[in-house]
Design a protein around this motif. Structure first.
Motif, PDB file in Angstrom:
ATOM      1  N   LEU A 141       0.824  -1.206   0.000  1.00 54.07           N
ATOM      2  CA  LEU A 141       0.000   0.000   0.000  1.00 54.07           C
ATOM      3  C   LEU A 141       0.863   1.264   0.000  1.00 54.07           C
ATOM      4  O   LEU A 141       0.571   2.226  -0.714  1.00 54.07           O
ATOM      5  CB  LEU A 141      -0.929  -0.008   1.215  1.00 54.07           C
ATOM      6  N   GLY A 142       1.937   1.260   0.787  1.00 53.48           N
ATOM      7  CA  GLY A 142       2.824   2.418   0.822  1.00 53.48           C
ATOM      8  C   GLY A 142       3.506   2.655  -0.511  1.00 53.48           C
ATOM      9  O   GLY A 142       3.652   3.805  -0.963  1.00 53.48           O
ATOM     10  N   PHE A 143       3.925   1.588  -1.177  1.00 56.76           N
ATOM     11  CA  PHE A 143       4.537   1.720  -2.499  1.00 56.76           C
ATOM     12  C   PHE A 143       3.548   2.314  -3.495  1.00 56.76           C
ATOM     13  O   PHE A 143       3.909   3.182  -4.305  1.00 56.76           O
ATOM     14  CB  PHE A 143       5.002   0.342  -2.976  1.00 56.76           C
ATOM     15  N   THR A 144       2.302   1.876  -3.456  1.00 55.74           N
ATOM     16  CA  THR A 144       1.276   2.405  -4.355  1.00 55.74           C
ATOM     17  C   THR A 144       1.092   3.903  -4.155  1.00 55.74           C
ATOM     18  O   THR A 144       0.970   4.673  -5.124  1.00 55.74           O
ATOM     19  CB  THR A 144      -0.055   1.672  -4.121  1.00 55.74           C
ATOM     20  N   VAL A 145       1.086   4.342  -2.894  1.00 57.23           N
ATOM     21  CA  VAL A 145       0.925   5.773  -2.600  1.00 57.23           C
ATOM     22  C   VAL A 145       2.127   6.571  -3.102  1.00 57.23           C
ATOM     23  O   VAL A 145       1.976   7.637  -3.721  1.00 57.23           O
ATOM     24  CB  VAL A 145       0.734   5.980  -1.085  1.00 57.23           C
ATOM     25  N   LEU A 146       3.338   6.066  -2.866  1.00 58.43           N
ATOM     26  CA  LEU A 146       4.541   6.780  -3.308  1.00 58.43           C
ATOM     27  C   LEU A 146       4.586   6.901  -4.830  1.00 58.43           C
ATOM     28  O   LEU A 146       4.941   7.968  -5.368  1.00 58.43           O
ATOM     29  CB  LEU A 146       5.787   6.059  -2.803  1.00 58.43           C
ATOM     30  N   VAL A 147       4.251   5.833  -5.536  1.00 56.82           N
ATOM     31  CA  VAL A 147       4.261   5.877  -7.005  1.00 56.82           C
ATOM     32  C   VAL A 147       3.285   6.928  -7.509  1.00 56.82           C
ATOM     33  O   VAL A 147       3.582   7.703  -8.431  1.00 56.82           O
ATOM     34  CB  VAL A 147       3.918   4.491  -7.589  1.00 56.82           C
ATOM     35  N   THR A 190       3.564   9.654 -10.734  1.00 57.58           N
ATOM     36  CA  THR A 190       2.406   9.924 -11.607  1.00 57.58           C
ATOM     37  C   THR A 190       1.421  10.866 -10.927  1.00 57.58           C
ATOM     38  O   THR A 190       0.245  10.536 -10.754  1.00 57.58           O
ATOM     39  CB  THR A 190       1.708   8.609 -11.973  1.00 57.58           C
ATOM     40  N   PRO A 191       1.870  12.070 -10.536  1.00 51.80           N
ATOM     41  CA  PRO A 191       0.972  12.977  -9.811  1.00 51.80           C
ATOM     42  C   PRO A 191      -0.191  13.482 -10.647  1.00 51.80           C
ATOM     43  O   PRO A 191      -1.195  13.953 -10.100  1.00 51.80           O
ATOM     44  CB  PRO A 191       1.903  14.131  -9.403  1.00 51.80           C
ATOM     45  N   ALA A 192      -0.076  13.406 -11.977  1.00 51.24           N
ATOM     46  CA  ALA A 192      -1.149  13.905 -12.839  1.00 51.24           C
ATOM     47  C   ALA A 192      -2.338  12.951 -12.881  1.00 51.24           C
ATOM     48  O   ALA A 192      -3.439  13.335 -13.304  1.00 51.24           O
ATOM     49  CB  ALA A 192      -0.614  14.129 -14.259  1.00 51.24           C
ATOM     50  N   GLU A 193      -2.134  11.705 -12.484  1.00 50.62           N
ATOM     51  CA  GLU A 193      -3.227  10.742 -12.514  1.00 50.62           C
ATOM     52  C   GLU A 193      -4.277  11.079 -11.464  1.00 50.62           C
ATOM     53  O   GLU A 193      -3.985  11.671 -10.430  1.00 50.62           O
ATOM     54  CB  GLU A 193      -2.706   9.318 -12.286  1.00 50.62           C
ATOM     55  N   SER A 194      -5.493  10.681 -11.752  1.00 51.50           N
ATOM     56  CA  SER A 194      -6.604  10.946 -10.848  1.00 51.50           C
ATOM     57  C   SER A 194      -6.411  10.221  -9.516  1.00 51.50           C
ATOM     58  O   SER A 194      -5.886   9.110  -9.469  1.00 51.50           O
ATOM     59  CB  SER A 194      -7.909  10.493 -11.504  1.00 51.50           C
ATOM     60  N   HIS A 195      -6.841  10.881  -8.452  1.00 51.12           N
ATOM     61  CA  HIS A 195      -6.781  10.238  -7.139  1.00 51.12           C
ATOM     62  C   HIS A 195      -7.706   9.030  -7.069  1.00 51.12           C
ATOM     63  O   HIS A 195      -7.496   8.131  -6.247  1.00 51.12           O
ATOM     64  CB  HIS A 195      -7.155  11.228  -6.038  1.00 51.12           C
ATOM     65  N   LEU A 233      -5.702   6.059  -7.758  1.00 51.71           N
ATOM     66  CA  LEU A 233      -4.960   5.621  -6.570  1.00 51.71           C
ATOM     67  C   LEU A 233      -5.862   4.784  -5.660  1.00 51.71           C
ATOM     68  O   LEU A 233      -5.458   3.717  -5.177  1.00 51.71           O
ATOM     69  CB  LEU A 233      -4.422   6.836  -5.806  1.00 51.71           C
ATOM     70  N   LEU A 234      -7.074   5.289  -5.441  1.00 48.32           N
ATOM     71  CA  LEU A 234      -8.000   4.539  -4.598  1.00 48.32           C
ATOM     72  C   LEU A 234      -8.316   3.174  -5.201  1.00 48.32           C
ATOM     73  O   LEU A 234      -8.480   2.186  -4.471  1.00 48.32           O
ATOM     74  CB  LEU A 234      -9.291   5.346  -4.405  1.00 48.32           C
ATOM     75  N   TRP A 235      -8.375   3.116  -6.535  1.00 49.00           N
ATOM     76  CA  TRP A 235      -8.643   1.836  -7.187  1.00 49.00           C
ATOM     77  C   TRP A 235      -7.483   0.864  -7.002  1.00 49.00           C
ATOM     78  O   TRP A 235      -7.697  -0.308  -6.691  1.00 49.00           O
ATOM     79  CB  TRP A 235      -8.909   2.059  -8.667  1.00 49.00           C
ATOM     80  N   HIS A 236      -6.253   1.359  -7.185  1.00 50.94           N
ATOM     81  CA  HIS A 236      -5.086   0.498  -7.022  1.00 50.94           C
ATOM     82  C   HIS A 236      -4.964  -0.011  -5.584  1.00 50.94           C
ATOM     83  O   HIS A 236      -4.481  -1.132  -5.353  1.00 50.94           O
ATOM     84  CB  HIS A 236      -3.815   1.245  -7.412  1.00 50.94           C
TER      85      HIS A 236
END
Length: 582
Positions: free
Chosen positions: A186-192, A197-202, A205-208
């Motif tokens: 989960l922490g790795f997913t948040v860091l990535v 990829t900060p331009a991707e929709s939040h 992130l919630l889906w991943h």
């Protein structure tokens, strides 16, 4: 038959015959069989063959085709780890296990991160793309830190099963392994998401993060409902194997992490069906072959050539992660109010690292080619070290903690050869690990209580209130509990079947403490008693399920616990093998 099929069948034959040979050799040298399986894979795989110049029995193409076996085995292992997150199990430790886990993970993340930052900032001066030196160092530290938290569940679980380890530390270790991998993924997913990829929709992130959890919950509930309608052990095996395969397939299609989903699958199944223990027991009858194949494939996938490329950053990662696990566990055990054994030995059992870390490093390499490929090389090189050293560390920690019966160590045969020098090396290696010298067992009576008793035992203080005693009983699978006084002197055993009548006397419950419920008959044994004497005691006292083991010179000093099942198992094992030389 096509040439491709022949190559694949040859690979499978090499895996299982190689594992048989490697496991026996490992056993002869008193190292975990897991290490033998890994070394077997390394020998027959492409990495070592490329360095030496011989043809590999397992080519890269065959490894790719057989990776489905590894995916299924790792999913089963994480399902087993997840099943330990029983609500009743966690309630026993309350907040203490959270403090333990947070400290161990936090210090590992911090020390690995600081080491990676310092090495790059002060020595390597590596920069990536348009990033400054400071930014590159910061990314290196964060990603290596979160990957360093992950612990190999497969190696840890296999060593525990091989050596029949059981006790409070074993339970804590498996629970911490689950927390480690959950937080790492989960922490790795948040860091990535935020760093790469900060331009991707939040929402993405919630889906991943939430997708694997949803998949695990859905299939966990399916197992629970369906499993209640099945009675045969063979049907339970089919259900669990099919569920893990389905979870892995669905997650691959949805492009979310299947390992996290398998972990959640185990958590949900274990907490939602009363038949879970029966289902898990049936699975243990068939899963070992998959685990063996997994470790041989893992060894074949080890990139031994990366050891020469990890450099100073890799050395810093290995040293910092080792220190972080050891120191973090010591601090966490102290903060959580755990005992000396937990502070001393749990950290050693968390060193193994493989599948989860490799998967995260590969994902980082795809999403951040400029810097991720360097970090992937570091992780792959360090995995070679941790996978070979980790199982030894797990075994050492559990043996020292007193949760491995001596008989489980004695039955690993000592090597015999013509060369006395080899004998000396093996003898020194056994002595350094604190293993007893081998002996000849002619009959079951030659086995002593000290060979099969459990040394690390949870005791109950004699001033424990009755309501607290009931809570302890509810969270335990035992029916007898040793009681000690404030000085640690053994007073006797509490037998649940003898005190349950008090449940119907609510006026007496607040007035009673554990010391007042101790049975007057201790039925104690000592470590030097032969097993035949214990068998005689069982014949005359058929209601005994556990014997306290005490010091013959100090009868009030509790040394361990011996269960009826362990006595009978030792006899069955001897009868099945017709005696053995240890």
């Amino acid at each position: 038959m096509s040439s491709s099929a022949i190559v694949h069948l040859t690979g499978l034959a090499a895996i299982f015959f190689g594992a048989l040979i490697g496991g026996r050799l490992a056993s002869r040298f008193h190292v975990p069989r897991v290490t033998g399986y890994l070394l077997t894979g390394l020998v027959i795989g492409p990495s070592l063959a490329h360095l030496i110049g011989w043809p590999p029995l397992l080519t890269s193409e065959v490894l790719t085709e057989l990776s489905i076996l590894g995916d299924l085995a790792l999913g089963l292992i994480l399902l087993n780890i997840g099943s330990l997150f029983s609500i009743d199990h966690l309630r026993k430790w309350k907040h203490r296990i959270a403090f333990f886990s947070l400290s161990e993970m936090g210090l590992t993340f911090l020390l690995v991160g600081v080491a990676a930052f310092g090495v790059n900032e002060l020595v390597l001066h590596k920069t990536v793309a348009d990033l400054s030196l400071l930014q590159t160092s910061l990314l290196f530290s964060l990603f290596l830190g979160i990957i360093g938290v992950a612990t190999a569940p497969a190696a840890t679980l296999m060593v525990i099963r091989e050596y029949e380890a059981e006790g409070p530390i074993t339970g804590i270790v498996l629970t911490l392994v689950g927390f480690n991998n959950l937080v790492s993924v989960l922490g790795f997913t948040v860091l990535v998401h935020f760093l790469l990829t900060p331009a991707e929709s939040h929402w993405l992130l919630l889906w991943h993060m939430g997708g694997p959890i949803i998949v695990g919950i859905v299939f966990g509930l399916i197992i629970s409902f369906w499993g209640e309608r099945l009675e045969l052990a063979s049907e339970h095996k089919i259900l669990l194997l099919g569920s893990v395969a389905a979870v892995t397939t669905v997650c691959r299609m949805m492009e979310v992490d299947p390992l996290l989903a398998s972990l959640i699958l185990g958590i949900v199944a274990a907490n939602s069906t009363p038949s879970w223990h029966r289902m898990a027991a049936s699975l243990r009858q068939v899963d070992y072959l998959l685990y063996v194949a997994f470790f041989v494939l893992a060894g074949a996938n080890l990139h031994i050539e990366t050891l020469g490329h990890i450099g100073l950053l890799g050395v810093a990662y290995v040293l910092a992660r080792t220190l972080g696990k050891w120191l973090g566990a010591r601090v966490g055990a102290a903060i959580g109010g755990f005992g000396k054994r937990e502070r001393s030995y749990v950290g050693l059992t968390l060193l193994a690292q493989a599948g989860v870390a490799i998967g995260l490093a590969a994902s980082l390499s795809r999403q951040w080619p400029e810097g991720g490929q360097l970090l992937q090389t570091v992780v792959l090189g360090s995995v070679v070290v941790f996978e070979l050293v980790g199982p030894l560390a797990v075994r050492f920690g559990l043996v020292r903690a007193g949760e491995v019966p001596i008989l489980s160590l004695l039955q690993k045969r000592a090597p015999k050869g013509a060369m006395e020098g080899m004998h000396s090396v093996v003898h020194h290696f056994r002595s350094s690990l604190g293993l007893p010298a081998w002996k000849k067992f002619h009959e079951p009576g030659d086995i002593y209580v000290g060979h099969i008793m459990r040394q690390n035992v949870e005791t109950i203080p004699n001033n424990t209130p009755f309501n607290e005693l009931l809570r302890i009983i509810a969270h335990s699978r035992y029916d007898r509990f040793p009681v000690v006084d404030a000085e640690g002197r053994f007073l006797g055993m509490i037998n649940y079947t003898e005190i349950r009548e008090l449940l119907f006397e609510p006026t007496l419950m607040p007035l009673v403490v554990a010391g007042e419920l101790v049975s007057s008959e201790k039925n104690a044994v000592n470590p030097d008693q032969p097993l035949w004497e214990v068998m005689e005691m069982l014949k005359t006292n058929r209601n005994i399920s556990y014997f306290p083991v005490v010091d013959p010179d100090e009868p009030d000093r509790l040394l361990g616990i011996l269960s009826q099942n362990e006595v009978l198992s030792a006899y069955r094992r001897f009868d099945g093998e017709g005696g053995r030389e240890e």
